[in-house]
Scaffold this active site. Sequence first.
Site, PDB file in Angstrom:
ATOM      1  N   ASP A 475       0.902  -1.442  -0.041  1.00  0.00           N
ATOM      2  CA  ASP A 475       0.073   0.044  -0.054  1.00  0.00           C
ATOM      3  C   ASP A 475       0.746   1.247  -0.053  1.00  0.00           C
ATOM      4  O   ASP A 475       0.380   2.322  -0.584  1.00  0.00           O
ATOM      5  CB  ASP A 475      -1.084   0.035   1.309  1.00  0.00           C
ATOM      6  CG  ASP A 475      -0.207  -0.259   2.640  1.00  0.00           C
ATOM      7  OD1 ASP A 475       0.980  -0.510   2.532  1.00  0.00           O
ATOM      8  OD2 ASP A 475      -0.658   0.303   3.432  1.00  0.00           O
ATOM      9  N   ARG A 479       5.793   3.983   6.027  1.00  0.00           N
ATOM     10  CA  ARG A 479       5.420   3.879   7.527  1.00  0.00           C
ATOM     11  C   ARG A 479       5.573   2.558   7.835  1.00  0.00           C
ATOM     12  O   ARG A 479       5.600   1.712   7.159  1.00  0.00           O
ATOM     13  CB  ARG A 479       4.186   4.641   7.593  1.00  0.00           C
ATOM     14  CG  ARG A 479       3.105   3.698   7.171  1.00  0.00           C
ATOM     15  CD  ARG A 479       1.659   4.734   7.125  1.00  0.00           C
ATOM     16  NE  ARG A 479       0.738   3.809   6.192  1.00  0.00           N
ATOM     17  CZ  ARG A 479      -0.404   4.277   5.850  1.00  0.00           C
ATOM     18  NH1 ARG A 479      -0.524   5.758   6.080  1.00  0.00           N
ATOM     19  NH2 ARG A 479      -1.500   3.734   5.296  1.00  0.00           N
ATOM     20  N   ASP A 480       4.925   2.268   8.983  1.00  0.00           N
ATOM     21  CA  ASP A 480       4.992   0.892   9.646  1.00  0.00           C
ATOM     22  C   ASP A 480       3.838   0.282   9.020  1.00  0.00           C
ATOM     23  O   ASP A 480       3.105  -0.307   9.797  1.00  0.00           O
ATOM     24  CB  ASP A 480       4.784   0.920  11.115  1.00  0.00           C
ATOM     25  CG  ASP A 480       3.681   1.702  11.654  1.00  0.00           C
ATOM     26  OD1 ASP A 480       3.118   2.659  10.724  1.00  0.00           O
ATOM     27  OD2 ASP A 480       3.503   1.766  12.891  1.00  0.00           O
ATOM     28  N   GLU A 481       3.801  -0.062   7.846  1.00  0.00           N
ATOM     29  CA  GLU A 481       2.639  -0.741   6.979  1.00  0.00           C
ATOM     30  C   GLU A 481       3.261  -1.767   5.943  1.00  0.00           C
ATOM     31  O   GLU A 481       3.699  -2.776   6.176  1.00  0.00           O
ATOM     32  CB  GLU A 481       1.662  -0.041   6.582  1.00  0.00           C
ATOM     33  CG  GLU A 481       0.358  -0.727   6.368  1.00  0.00           C
ATOM     34  CD  GLU A 481      -0.901   0.034   6.618  1.00  0.00           C
ATOM     35  OE1 GLU A 481      -0.664   1.172   7.175  1.00  0.00           O
ATOM     36  OE2 GLU A 481      -2.063  -0.484   6.281  1.00  0.00           O
ATOM     37  N   GLU A 749      -2.107   9.063  -0.375  1.00  0.00           N
ATOM     38  CA  GLU A 749      -3.221   8.301   0.081  1.00  0.00           C
ATOM     39  C   GLU A 749      -4.794   9.082   0.161  1.00  0.00           C
ATOM     40  O   GLU A 749      -5.654   8.365  -0.275  1.00  0.00           O
ATOM     41  CB  GLU A 749      -2.864   7.828   1.548  1.00  0.00           C
ATOM     42  CG  GLU A 749      -3.671   6.948   2.174  1.00  0.00           C
ATOM     43  CD  GLU A 749      -2.901   6.403   3.589  1.00  0.00           C
ATOM     44  OE1 GLU A 749      -2.178   7.267   4.025  1.00  0.00           O
ATOM     45  OE2 GLU A 749      -3.617   5.507   4.054  1.00  0.00           O
ATOM     46  N   HIS A 772       0.987   6.238  -2.358  1.00  0.00           N
ATOM     47  CA  HIS A 772      -0.095   5.086  -2.476  1.00  0.00           C
ATOM     48  C   HIS A 772      -0.675   5.213  -3.615  1.00  0.00           C
ATOM     49  O   HIS A 772      -1.028   6.231  -4.273  1.00  0.00           O
ATOM     50  CB  HIS A 772      -1.389   5.529  -1.062  1.00  0.00           C
ATOM     51  CG  HIS A 772      -1.591   4.991  -0.247  1.00  0.00           C
ATOM     52  ND1 HIS A 772      -0.375   4.770   0.918  1.00  0.00           N
ATOM     53  CD2 HIS A 772      -2.578   3.962   0.226  1.00  0.00           C
ATOM     54  CE1 HIS A 772      -0.994   3.819   1.930  1.00  0.00           C
ATOM     55  NE2 HIS A 772      -2.066   3.417   1.363  1.00  0.00           N
TER      56      HIS A 772
HETATM   57  C1  RAM Z   1      -4.887   1.322   4.882  1.00  0.00           C
HETATM   58  C2  RAM Z   1      -4.050   0.859   3.860  1.00  0.00           C
HETATM   59  C3  RAM Z   1      -4.537   0.647   2.648  1.00  0.00           C
HETATM   60  C4  RAM Z   1      -6.036   0.333   2.916  1.00  0.00           C
HETATM   61  C5  RAM Z   1      -6.552  -0.220   4.091  1.00  0.00           C
HETATM   62  C6  RAM Z   1      -8.176  -0.188   4.157  1.00  0.00           C
HETATM   63  O1  RAM Z   1      -4.123   0.994   6.461  1.00  0.00           O
HETATM   64  O2  RAM Z   1      -2.957   1.978   3.626  1.00  0.00           O
HETATM   65  O3  RAM Z   1      -4.291   1.507   1.769  1.00  0.00           O
HETATM   66  O4  RAM Z   1      -6.349  -0.560   2.020  1.00  0.00           O
HETATM   67  O5  RAM Z   1      -6.217   0.720   5.041  1.00  0.00           O
END
Ligand code: RAM
Length: 902
Positions: A475, A479-481, A749, A772
């Site tokens: 995504d 960040r921490d993702e 995003e 994003h």
């Molecule tokens: C966020 C992500 C992603 C999304 C979900 C629902 O944390 O970055 O883009 O699909 O949530």
Amino acid sequence: MKKTFFAIILPIILIESICSQTIVKELLTENLIDPVGLDISIPRFTWILQNEKRGITQTAYEIEVESNDTFAWRSGRVLSDSSVLVAYKGLPLKSNTLYFWRVRVQDNRGYISDWSLPGSFRTGFLQPSDWKAQWITPTLEEDTVNRPSPYLRKTFQTKKEIRSAVLYATSHGMYEAYLNGRRVGDAHYTPGWTSYHKRLQYQAYDVTGLLQQNNTIAVMLASGWYRGTLGWSNKNNHYGRHIALLIQLEIEYTDGTRERVISDPSWRSSTGKIIYSEIYNGEKIDLRLEKEGWMFPEYDDSQWAYVKKTNFDTAKLVATYNEPVRQQEIFKPAAIFNTPKGEQIIDFGQNLAGWIRMKVKGKSGDMITLSHAEVLDKEGNFHTANLRAAKAQCTYILKDTNKVILHPHFTWHGFRYVKIEGYPGEIKPENFEAVALYSDMEPTGSFTSSHPLINRLQSNIKWGQKGNFLDIPTDCPQRDERLGWTGDIQVFVPTAVFNMRVHNFLTKWLRDLEADQLITGEVPNYIPDLGSNVNRAAWGDAATIVPWTLYKTYGDKRILHQQYGSMKAYVKSITNVTHDGLWDKGVTFGDWLAYSPEEGERKTPGTNKNIITQAYYANSLRIMMNTAKVLNIPDDEIYYTNLLEQAKKAFHTAFINEKGDLISPSQTAYSIALEFGMIPYHLEKQAAARLVELIDDFGHFTTGFLATSPLPHILLKYGYGDLAYKLLEREEYPSWLYPITMGATTFWERWNAIKPDGSFQTQKPQSNSFNHYAHGAVGDFLYRKVAGLDIAPDKDAVGYKHNLIKPFPGGSLKHARAILKTYYGTVGSSWKLDGKQMEMTVEVPVNTRATVYLPSTTPENITEGGKPVNTSTEINILGQEEDKYTVIQIGSGKYQFKIQRL
Ligand code: RAM
């Protein structure tokens, strides 16, 4: 390889063929150039035909595959126009064996090409029992807080002259391997991220040139995805606590004898300069702790610790199918400056995923810290709040006064700006480079136009893809993702397939989707899964949408075969909880991050969430129906056809009121319902008109991840092209171009990540990614509609075998051009307006055809190459359509049309 074929017809064609020979080139095996380490028993071959003449197709091919001077397959002359993904039909392939293949073709004029230059592929391990190596793990007492990178090494001798040597490697954690001090391969973050408990990829490297008589294999390990911190709750050890290594070196001597070097308890381990390494947080390298010479045979490792055997089921090892992550573009500093807070910053001018390569000369103990950020705040200071818990920092401690070049190994950052602390001396631009890292997929598409901001939009979309296609589709990279969110890729995949060849990249990811699906068929929200929720409508649908898009784009039926079980299981998990065809208990993130007004701004109408869940359910049923048809499973086709009818009826009953309108008067509802064919035919125009009213009402779109990208397509379809272009060219917030006016170099995003006054959005400041790709899904509109480069709708058109060229000029655009490298070659569509005249240039690859829409109903007003189009024998006029077009059919070649428009 011997020439034995087509002997009878050869003389006839010889004379003419000299001047217009069809050339066979660019051989691909399983979509890759000369892959090393394939574990597919029936690989598929693709080749490109080249001929400047028009209307050339293939009528027959002949393939030869050989290994060690023995034929494994001679296809003989096969009457077929297939030149893409032709399946191997020879003797069973052997493990760890190099095969060469070549192909020649006959074309529709009866000419026979020369044999192609050979392509090659090397098989990997086709049976689990081919693995003789043992999993090993260091026995060092571990510093469990910092988890320094373990080093592992082994010295060995070769005895004779080497013909070939292939190193097979994988790990729990990440690895970098070296042979005699030289890096093995150029891939990063190996072995990549998969659903480790079920599938672990290994890599194969041809290391023939790296071996000598005395050798050392040296390997650095790191926690990586396996046991590093992942997900936003600061958790680690998702797959296990211990990192481990598996290596098998297969050597073949010129006398035919073989030797094998494997990981086993005779290896030794220690630690070195990498004292800390985490994907999110970055790396710490202390050069004073490096074990000098440890990668070479002379090094004395008698003080090193032993390793011990561990276990992992070799049946779960699979060869790598996707392209490795490699170093890509390099950026030099665009500016070096101090912020108002006094921070020393380098701006690289592009938001990207990767790392910094730095040259430095200082003294022992000097500590340099590089911090990474995507943006500066309104005041111009370094901004890291949106990285959440990710530290995104690399620290280097110098050992002596020698000049060194430094970069991290097992981490990457999403950044444009770097803050530098502790650098000895002046920060000079020549000492810093930003290196982009992403999966090394073939760049296939380009889009350009007369509109500079739309060109920047296309660049931003591509950089969103580059920054997030790092072994899995993430995504965001900062960040921490950095997780493989299913909803994001399903909206973006139609655009992704234009920009790069994502065939193998997403095929690999779909294998993990299937592996991580629950036994009940439900699909986790992100893949590989770390224990997320499941079956969010429009997220889980990646299970059907992604394979179907790959099938259409690449003509790959096997992907449908492979994923069919997964696709079916996902849809069944929904059907099981429907009532009379209605999925009313579905959960969804909705039209995620739709335009959301700040305080004082006008509120947007809400959308009943079941409109979204039901429309997505129906769309997946339609994909199942079409897939069953392609795979020739008539019972399933009937089953899904009926379910689809039922689902549509249920939608009508539940969500369309007596006036024929949707019960939710929102742009999101109309966009999704129209996109997925949920509105009864007789109400479609009314629905489109409602959508237009809703857009006009606000003067902009109010949609999010799901409903925005379909909008311009729908508007064109129902005759509102002007509005589609108005949205496309809009520069104020919210719009696609707004971020660009605020200096964005990737997609954000949120539409309002940076507000018009320069401050950050305050609705959820911690979730404010500037990279994003989901909103970049508008790219598909640029290619398919603005430039008009598409696949024809008939079922045999898949893979661009039959192209559709139908541009929609509009707005202030004066020209647009798209090209796409397909498996057949380059398709091109461009147009240019010049007063009342329009020029169209069309390029159609050999062995394909195109249907072209020329915007005048009077063929007399159209010329091609200066001659009236209706006098050309190479152009077949099919008729007039939509009171607007003359529709023609053309074969391969380049065409230049001029159309006088009224
Ligand atoms: C966020 C992500 C992603 C999304 C979900 C629902 O944390 O970055 O883009 O699909 O949530």
